[in-house]
Write a protein that holds these residues in place. Structure first.
Motif, PDB file in Angstrom:
ATOM      1  N   ILE A   1       0.862  -1.173   0.000  1.00  0.00           N
ATOM      2  CA  ILE A   1       0.000   0.000   0.000  1.00  0.00           C
ATOM      3  C   ILE A   1       0.904   1.229   0.000  1.00  0.00           C
ATOM      4  CG2 ILE A   1      -1.854   1.223   1.198  1.00  0.00           C
ATOM      5  CD1 ILE A   1      -2.637  -1.427   2.492  1.00  0.00           C
ATOM      6  N   GLU A   2       0.555   2.182  -0.851  1.00  0.00           N
ATOM      7  CA  GLU A   2       1.433   3.329  -1.102  1.00  0.00           C
ATOM      8  C   GLU A   2       0.711   4.640  -0.833  1.00  0.00           C
ATOM      9  OE1 GLU A   2       3.644   5.288  -5.033  1.00  0.00           O
ATOM     10  OE2 GLU A   2       2.325   3.531  -5.217  1.00  0.00           O
ATOM     11  N   LYS A   3       1.413   5.586  -0.223  1.00  0.00           N
ATOM     12  CA  LYS A   3       0.916   6.942  -0.080  1.00  0.00           C
ATOM     13  C   LYS A   3       1.555   7.778  -1.172  1.00  0.00           C
ATOM     14  CE  LYS A   3      -1.569   9.994   2.126  1.00  0.00           C
ATOM     15  NZ  LYS A   3      -3.037   9.867   2.185  1.00  0.00           N
ATOM     16  N   ALA A   4       0.728   8.280  -2.075  1.00  0.00           N
ATOM     17  CA  ALA A   4       1.228   9.076  -3.195  1.00  0.00           C
ATOM     18  C   ALA A   4       0.516  10.418  -3.190  1.00  0.00           C
ATOM     19  CB  ALA A   4       0.987   8.349  -4.513  1.00  0.00           C
TER      20      ALA A   4
ATOM     21  N   ILE B   1      -2.917   4.301  -2.279  1.00  0.00           N
ATOM     22  CA  ILE B   1      -3.143   3.339  -3.360  1.00  0.00           C
ATOM     23  C   ILE B   1      -2.876   1.921  -2.849  1.00  0.00           C
ATOM     24  CG2 ILE B   1      -2.589   2.677  -5.726  1.00  0.00           C
ATOM     25  CD1 ILE B   1      -1.395   5.506  -6.070  1.00  0.00           C
ATOM     26  N   ILE B   2      -3.859   1.044  -2.987  1.00  0.00           N
ATOM     27  CA  ILE B   2      -3.716  -0.360  -2.602  1.00  0.00           C
ATOM     28  C   ILE B   2      -3.323  -1.144  -3.853  1.00  0.00           C
ATOM     29  CG2 ILE B   2      -4.905  -2.392  -1.692  1.00  0.00           C
ATOM     30  CD1 ILE B   2      -6.830  -0.444  -0.287  1.00  0.00           C
ATOM     31  N   HIS B   3      -2.198  -1.828  -3.780  1.00  0.00           N
ATOM     32  CA  HIS B   3      -1.687  -2.560  -4.935  1.00  0.00           C
ATOM     33  C   HIS B   3      -1.831  -4.064  -4.751  1.00  0.00           C
ATOM     34  CE1 HIS B   3       0.332   0.858  -6.954  1.00  0.00           C
ATOM     35  NE2 HIS B   3       0.568   1.304  -5.725  1.00  0.00           N
ATOM     36  N   GLU B   4      -2.508  -4.708  -5.693  1.00  0.00           N
ATOM     37  CA  GLU B   4      -2.443  -6.156  -5.832  1.00  0.00           C
ATOM     38  C   GLU B   4      -1.428  -6.451  -6.933  1.00  0.00           C
ATOM     39  OE1 GLU B   4      -6.961  -7.387  -4.454  1.00  0.00           O
ATOM     40  OE2 GLU B   4      -6.446  -7.428  -6.575  1.00  0.00           O
ATOM     41  N   GLU B   5      -1.284  -7.728  -7.316  1.00  0.00           N
ATOM     42  CA  GLU B   5      -0.267  -8.067  -8.311  1.00  0.00           C
ATOM     43  C   GLU B   5      -0.452  -7.284  -9.608  1.00  0.00           C
ATOM     44  OE1 GLU B   5      -0.446 -12.268  -8.768  1.00  0.00           O
ATOM     45  OE2 GLU B   5       0.307 -12.683  -6.741  1.00  0.00           O
TER      46      GLU B   5
ATOM     47  N   SER C   1      -5.869   6.600   5.522  1.00  0.00           N
ATOM     48  CA  SER C   1      -4.430   6.874   5.612  1.00  0.00           C
ATOM     49  C   SER C   1      -3.631   5.575   5.657  1.00  0.00           C
ATOM     50  CB  SER C   1      -4.126   7.694   6.865  1.00  0.00           C
ATOM     51  OG  SER C   1      -4.362   6.914   8.028  1.00  0.00           O
ATOM     52  N   LEU C   2      -2.335   5.706   5.449  1.00  0.00           N
ATOM     53  CA  LEU C   2      -1.454   4.542   5.537  1.00  0.00           C
ATOM     54  C   LEU C   2      -1.436   4.001   6.968  1.00  0.00           C
ATOM     55  CD1 LEU C   2       0.153   3.278   3.214  1.00  0.00           C
ATOM     56  CD2 LEU C   2       2.202   4.401   4.090  1.00  0.00           C
ATOM     57  N   SER C   3      -1.505   4.910   7.933  1.00  0.00           N
ATOM     58  CA  SER C   3      -1.518   4.493   9.345  1.00  0.00           C
ATOM     59  C   SER C   3      -2.773   3.680   9.667  1.00  0.00           C
ATOM     60  CB  SER C   3      -1.454   5.714  10.260  1.00  0.00           C
ATOM     61  OG  SER C   3      -0.225   6.392  10.094  1.00  0.00           O
ATOM     62  N   TYR C   4      -3.876   4.029   9.026  1.00  0.00           N
ATOM     63  CA  TYR C   4      -5.113   3.263   9.230  1.00  0.00           C
ATOM     64  C   TYR C   4      -4.918   1.812   8.793  1.00  0.00           C
ATOM     65  CZ  TYR C   4      -9.696   1.328   8.112  1.00  0.00           C
ATOM     66  OH  TYR C   4     -10.780   0.486   8.009  1.00  0.00           O
ATOM     67  N   PHE C   5      -4.331   1.627   7.604  1.00  0.00           N
ATOM     68  CA  PHE C   5      -4.128   0.271   7.103  1.00  0.00           C
ATOM     69  C   PHE C   5      -3.081  -0.475   7.929  1.00  0.00           C
ATOM     70  CE2 PHE C   5      -5.852   2.280   3.203  1.00  0.00           C
ATOM     71  CZ  PHE C   5      -6.944   1.443   3.042  1.00  0.00           C
TER      72      PHE C   5
ATOM     73  N   PHE D   1       1.807  -7.198   7.379  1.00  0.00           N
ATOM     74  CA  PHE D   1       2.107  -5.913   6.754  1.00  0.00           C
ATOM     75  C   PHE D   1       3.074  -5.089   7.603  1.00  0.00           C
ATOM     76  CE2 PHE D   1      -1.610  -7.376   4.645  1.00  0.00           C
ATOM     77  CZ  PHE D   1      -1.498  -6.907   3.344  1.00  0.00           C
ATOM     78  N   ILE D   2       4.145  -4.632   6.963  1.00  0.00           N
ATOM     79  CA  ILE D   2       5.225  -3.933   7.668  1.00  0.00           C
ATOM     80  C   ILE D   2       5.450  -2.561   7.038  1.00  0.00           C
ATOM     81  CG2 ILE D   2       7.639  -4.067   8.379  1.00  0.00           C
ATOM     82  CD1 ILE D   2       7.487  -7.080   7.838  1.00  0.00           C
ATOM     83  N   ARG D   3       5.588  -1.539   7.865  1.00  0.00           N
ATOM     84  CA  ARG D   3       5.893  -0.191   7.391  1.00  0.00           C
ATOM     85  C   ARG D   3       7.391  -0.127   7.107  1.00  0.00           C
ATOM     86  NH1 ARG D   3       2.547   4.218   8.439  1.00  0.00           N
ATOM     87  NH2 ARG D   3       3.264   6.087   7.369  1.00  0.00           N
TER      88      ARG D   3
END
Length: 236
Positions: free
Chosen positions: A151-154, A159-163, A172-176, A184-186
């Motif tokens: 998951i990316e903050k742009a 943006i949530i990325h699958e393959e 927010s990224l913190s929410y995920f 999942f690791i920051r």
């Protein structure tokens, strides 16, 4: 990862099965039981996902079918696979709703295919229960967390990325990070990655790393702090 218990009174067979599991699914936790008593004690103290049950248990007054009935009644979420050298039990065993019935001597290919199919089934069940519901404007996405690679903050977007697919989210990224946890690791202020999907890490600058993923051409980036964080999970 799955917890699997093997109930088998023959030492050679139980070690053969354990070796087969370790070689093909190294993340499995294997519990070995040589009697019904020890089997029940293990179930009382641990969360078990798969039970491999020998039907003929020499010294016990009960057999594997009795154990299957007990398991199905008190631990219905456990997937049962019966192992036996005698096919006359097949019809009786299916009244217990086992996932499969494997004859001895064990055919390795058949055994591997059965476990892999079962793992896929367990993953699908887990996915259904843990669907991530994301709303964006007039769209609602139902996403399986295990399918997410990162998951990316742009800018203002998350943006949530699958393959292959990507989805915009307002969270927010913190929410995920708080919601997903676990795998999942920051690894960067702008990246949260699924450690189970990592294929390769490449240093591309002064303590800046590029992360590649299985079955995808997408990449994420990792900082020096993120690298230190990731080392807590992997022995490198």
């Amino acid at each position: 990862m799955a917890n699997i218990i093997v109930l088998e009174d023959d030492l050679y067979t139980i070690e053969f099965i354990s070796k087969l599991i370790t070689e093909n699914w190294p993340n499995f936790n294997i519990f070995k039981a040589k009697s019904i008593e020890s089997y029940k004690k293990i179930l009382e103290k641990n969360i078990i996902h798969i039970a491999l049950l020998d039907i003929q248990l020499g010294k016990d007054s009960y057999n594997g079918l009795d154990v299957g009935k007990y398991t199905d009644k008190y631990y219905p979420k456990i997937k049962i696979i019966f192992l036996t050298g005698y096919d006359q039990y097949a019809l009786t065993s299916f009244a217990i709703h086992p996932y499969d019935y494997i004859l001895k001597p064990i055919n390795i290919t058949r055994f591997k295919n059965t476990i892999n199919r079962l793992l896929t089934s367990l993953e699908e069940e887990k996915c259904i229960k843990e669907k991530l519901i994301i709303k964006n404007k007039n769209e609602i996405y139902f996403i399986c967390p295990s399918n997410i690679i990162y998951i990316e903050k742009a800018g203002k977007d998350t943006i949530i990325h699958e393959e292959k697919e990507s989805y915009l989210a307002k969270e927010s990224l913190s929410y995920f990070e708080d919601t997903l946890g676990g795998s999942f690791i920051r690894v960067h202020k702008s990246y949260l990655v699924n450690k189970n999907k990592i294929l390769r890490i490449k240093e591309i600058g002064d303590r800046v790393y590029e992360i590649e993923f299985y079955n995808s051409s997408k990449v994420a980036y990792m900082s020096r702090m993120g690298f230190s964080q990731l080392k807590r999970y992997f022995p490198f």
